[in-house]
Design an enzyme around this catalytic site. Sequence first.
Site, mmCIF file in Angstrom:
data_model
loop_
_atom_site.group_PDB
_atom_site.id
_atom_site.type_symbol
_atom_site.label_atom_id
_atom_site.label_comp_id
_atom_site.label_asym_id
_atom_site.label_seq_id
_atom_site.Cartn_x
_atom_site.Cartn_y
_atom_site.Cartn_z
ATOM 1 N N LEU A 73 0.833 -1.210 0.000
ATOM 2 C CA LEU A 73 0.000 0.000 0.000
ATOM 3 C C LEU A 73 0.868 1.259 0.000
ATOM 4 C CD1 LEU A 73 -2.962 -0.979 2.377
ATOM 5 C CD2 LEU A 73 -2.784 -1.252 -0.102
ATOM 6 N N THR A 74 1.694 1.361 -1.029
ATOM 7 C CA THR A 74 2.425 2.608 -1.256
ATOM 8 C C THR A 74 1.399 3.628 -1.736
ATOM 9 O OG1 THR A 74 2.823 2.191 -3.603
ATOM 10 C CG2 THR A 74 4.438 1.266 -2.042
ATOM 11 N N ASP A 84 5.787 -5.696 2.640
ATOM 12 C CA ASP A 84 6.723 -5.092 1.696
ATOM 13 C C ASP A 84 7.632 -6.176 1.124
ATOM 14 O OD1 ASP A 84 8.778 -3.644 0.501
ATOM 15 O OD2 ASP A 84 8.616 -2.014 1.966
ATOM 16 N N ILE A 85 7.691 -6.291 -0.192
ATOM 17 C CA ILE A 85 8.514 -7.354 -0.794
ATOM 18 C C ILE A 85 10.004 -7.109 -0.621
ATOM 19 C CG2 ILE A 85 6.771 -8.141 -2.456
ATOM 20 C CD1 ILE A 85 8.366 -6.545 -4.628
ATOM 21 N N GLU A 108 7.401 -0.309 -8.342
ATOM 22 C CA GLU A 108 7.320 1.128 -8.561
ATOM 23 C C GLU A 108 7.171 1.251 -10.071
ATOM 24 O OE1 GLU A 108 7.133 3.676 -6.605
ATOM 25 O OE2 GLU A 108 7.483 2.666 -4.692
ATOM 26 N N ASP A 136 6.986 -3.441 -21.810
ATOM 27 C CA ASP A 136 7.691 -3.330 -23.102
ATOM 28 C C ASP A 136 8.841 -2.321 -23.032
ATOM 29 O OD1 ASP A 136 6.181 -0.985 -22.960
ATOM 30 O OD2 ASP A 136 5.299 -1.171 -24.960
ATOM 31 N N TYR A 155 13.319 3.403 -14.329
ATOM 32 C CA TYR A 155 12.205 2.446 -14.225
ATOM 33 C C TYR A 155 12.447 1.246 -15.130
ATOM 34 C CZ TYR A 155 7.695 0.299 -15.428
ATOM 35 O OH TYR A 155 6.696 -0.610 -15.684
ATOM 36 N N ASN A 183 1.544 -0.010 -22.875
ATOM 37 C CA ASN A 183 0.825 0.887 -21.945
ATOM 38 C C ASN A 183 -0.625 0.460 -21.756
ATOM 39 O OD1 ASN A 183 3.144 2.506 -22.938
ATOM 40 N ND2 ASN A 183 2.218 4.077 -21.658
ATOM 41 N N TYR A 192 4.483 16.614 -22.754
ATOM 42 C CA TYR A 192 5.951 16.685 -22.780
ATOM 43 C C TYR A 192 6.447 16.857 -24.216
ATOM 44 C CZ TYR A 192 5.682 14.526 -18.071
ATOM 45 O OH TYR A 192 5.417 14.237 -16.765
ATOM 46 N N HIS A 208 13.289 10.833 -22.783
ATOM 47 C CA HIS A 208 11.941 10.381 -23.177
ATOM 48 C C HIS A 208 11.978 9.403 -24.359
ATOM 49 C CE1 HIS A 208 7.545 11.969 -23.814
ATOM 50 N NE2 HIS A 208 7.606 10.656 -23.635
HETATM 51 P P1 NAD Z 1 0.820 0.503 -9.851
HETATM 52 O O1 NAD Z 1 1.901 1.477 -9.533
HETATM 53 O O2 NAD Z 1 -0.549 1.000 -10.127
HETATM 54 O O3 NAD Z 1 0.704 -0.571 -8.679
HETATM 55 C C1 NAD Z 1 1.825 -1.137 -8.053
HETATM 56 C C2 NAD Z 1 1.367 -1.808 -6.786
HETATM 57 O O4 NAD Z 1 2.523 -2.389 -6.149
HETATM 58 C C3 NAD Z 1 0.750 -0.848 -5.758
HETATM 59 O O5 NAD Z 1 -0.428 -1.398 -5.222
HETATM 60 C C4 NAD Z 1 1.819 -0.717 -4.683
HETATM 61 O O6 NAD Z 1 1.297 -0.480 -3.384
HETATM 62 C C5 NAD Z 1 2.496 -2.080 -4.768
HETATM 63 N N1 NAD Z 1 3.897 -2.021 -4.276
HETATM 64 C C6 NAD Z 1 4.842 -1.107 -4.620
HETATM 65 N N2 NAD Z 1 5.976 -1.359 -3.946
HETATM 66 C C7 NAD Z 1 5.750 -2.454 -3.180
HETATM 67 C C8 NAD Z 1 6.539 -3.196 -2.267
HETATM 68 N N3 NAD Z 1 7.808 -2.840 -2.002
HETATM 69 N N4 NAD Z 1 5.997 -4.279 -1.667
HETATM 70 C C9 NAD Z 1 4.717 -4.648 -1.926
HETATM 71 N N5 NAD Z 1 3.920 -3.963 -2.758
HETATM 72 C C10 NAD Z 1 4.426 -2.881 -3.385
HETATM 73 O O7 NAD Z 1 1.391 -0.327 -11.081
HETATM 74 P P2 NAD Z 1 0.611 -0.958 -12.329
HETATM 75 O O8 NAD Z 1 0.492 0.063 -13.390
HETATM 76 O O9 NAD Z 1 -0.585 -1.665 -11.843
HETATM 77 O O10 NAD Z 1 1.693 -2.019 -12.825
HETATM 78 C C11 NAD Z 1 1.710 -3.339 -12.281
HETATM 79 C C12 NAD Z 1 2.839 -4.108 -12.923
HETATM 80 O O11 NAD Z 1 2.662 -4.163 -14.344
HETATM 81 C C13 NAD Z 1 4.219 -3.494 -12.699
HETATM 82 O O12 NAD Z 1 5.139 -4.518 -12.474
HETATM 83 C C14 NAD Z 1 4.516 -2.753 -13.987
HETATM 84 O O13 NAD Z 1 5.901 -2.694 -14.234
HETATM 85 C C15 NAD Z 1 3.806 -3.639 -15.010
HETATM 86 N N6 NAD Z 1 3.315 -2.964 -16.220
HETATM 87 C C16 NAD Z 1 2.554 -1.833 -16.129
HETATM 88 C C17 NAD Z 1 2.068 -1.235 -17.300
HETATM 89 C C18 NAD Z 1 1.173 -0.017 -17.252
HETATM 90 O O14 NAD Z 1 0.828 0.528 -18.318
HETATM 91 N N7 NAD Z 1 0.733 0.441 -16.102
HETATM 92 C C19 NAD Z 1 2.376 -1.794 -18.556
HETATM 93 C C20 NAD Z 1 3.168 -2.948 -18.577
HETATM 94 C C21 NAD Z 1 3.616 -3.534 -17.421
HETATM 95 P P1 TYD Z 2 2.893 7.582 -18.886
HETATM 96 O O1 TYD Z 2 1.419 7.441 -18.718
HETATM 97 O O2 TYD Z 2 3.700 8.171 -17.792
HETATM 98 O O3 TYD Z 2 3.448 6.152 -19.320
HETATM 99 P P2 TYD Z 2 4.934 5.730 -19.866
HETATM 100 O O4 TYD Z 2 5.875 6.824 -19.643
HETATM 101 O O5 TYD Z 2 5.221 4.535 -19.029
HETATM 102 O O6 TYD Z 2 4.729 5.407 -21.318
HETATM 103 O O7 TYD Z 2 3.152 8.483 -20.166
HETATM 104 C C1 TYD Z 2 2.614 8.150 -21.440
HETATM 105 C C2 TYD Z 2 3.171 9.142 -22.440
HETATM 106 O O8 TYD Z 2 2.645 10.446 -22.119
HETATM 107 C C3 TYD Z 2 4.680 9.276 -22.372
HETATM 108 O O9 TYD Z 2 5.196 9.468 -23.688
HETATM 109 C C4 TYD Z 2 4.910 10.536 -21.550
HETATM 110 C C5 TYD Z 2 3.697 11.386 -21.870
HETATM 111 N N1 TYD Z 2 3.241 12.290 -20.782
HETATM 112 C C6 TYD Z 2 3.023 13.639 -21.049
HETATM 113 O O10 TYD Z 2 3.190 14.114 -22.186
HETATM 114 N N2 TYD Z 2 2.591 14.441 -20.020
HETATM 115 C C7 TYD Z 2 2.393 13.966 -18.757
HETATM 116 O O11 TYD Z 2 2.028 14.763 -17.849
HETATM 117 C C8 TYD Z 2 2.618 12.575 -18.511
HETATM 118 C C9 TYD Z 2 2.416 11.987 -17.136
HETATM 119 C C10 TYD Z 2 3.025 11.761 -19.556
#
Ligand code: NAD
Ligand code: TYD
Length: 351
Positions: free
Chosen positions: A37-38, A61-62, A86, A133, A157, A186, A214, A291
Amino acid sequence: MKKKILITGGAGFIGSHVIRLFVNKYPNYEIINLDALTYAGNLENLCDVDSKPNYSFIKGDITDLEFVTNLFNKYKFDGVLHLAAESHVDRSISDPLAFINTNILGTVNLLNAAKEVWKDEMSDKKFYHISTDEVYGSLGITGKFTETTSYDPRSPYSASKASSDHLVRAYFHTYKLPVVISNCSNNYGANQFPEKLIPLVINNIKHSKTLPIYGKGDNIRDWLFVEDHALAIDKIYHEGKVGETYNIGGNNEWTNIDLVKKLCDIMDKKLDQAIGTSQKLISFVKDRAGHDMRYAIDASKIEKELGWKPSIKFEEGFEQTIDWYLENTEWSDHILSGDYEKYYEKQYKNR
Ligand code: NAD
Ligand code: TYD
């Protein structure tokens, strides 16, 4: 005996959709959600499933090795779906160490605990690592990432996720740990923290705040509906071959500026205001450091081998997503108090 499945990061955006799918679809599994629950974890994402008999939540916490080891010894999980991370690139630029700790050390703690508790019998176990990706780096105008594209991460990241992917593969080769990995594009959908582009823009339009784009807005992302990602995760967990990697994508590329303009026009209609009103809020701001220009996924392997492809058309999923944020104002209001407000101030102050 019910199979015990550990899902890490289940209170986050994608994790909560995976938990909902698994809890409802597999009553014969005991689903344990481990989440620290960050700022990104929110149990409100799960209020429709939290009273189900096959679901339980553990706060932890992992990165805490002793805690993780004890947990695995106590539950002796049959499978792990590892999503805790994260996940926001901009935060990784200002605080890389948090990403190294959770994404790399946290993953190694889980791998070690699984290796130890499964050492006598690994045949019916699975450790599924969910990745991005972004590990493949940045594309030019043409080409797509395949499962054999060389890793070239360019943000703290993506470098931390790439590192965790390598470690997961190393545990497969060295210790025969039964792992599987997926790298997804995404995601968009309900319950995404409003630091990410789509919920941030929806939220800013609602509050008539500027929409920070951006650079020139010409960066390209491949967007997938989060529920389709959850369905792919279900397929890979149950049918994916041990040791394999699967790319998951939406085959749905958008420049940021086109996506935001489309979002603006839909929001104008929903808010009953003249078309063009929201687009006036667009503001081009200083580019993100390093970027990545373009991400695009070739998802033909998962389609051919496991029969998965996106089920929801972008127009439909996008509209559904916007409606969800407009209807769930309480969810947004709760998030917008606290950490997020402070983060937003700091992140966009000098842009
Ligand atoms: P998110 O940031 O919304 O959620 C992450 C969760 O992990 C949160 O509930 C947080 O509390 C928990 N967490 C963080 N640090 C922790 C710790 N130390 N111990 C236990 N729990 C912890 O992320 P998301 O967007 O749901 O992404 C989930 C996974 O999918 C990630 O591994 C991310 O790399 C991957 N992913 C995300 C996207 C995307 O578009 N969001 C795309 C591809 C892959
Ligand atoms: P984001 O949702 O942060 O996902 P990721 O960086 O993991 O692809 O951003 C999606 C795209 O949008 C990325 O090219 C960065 C851009 N972006 C903006 O232009 N303005 C913003 O305020 C944010 C958060 C992202």
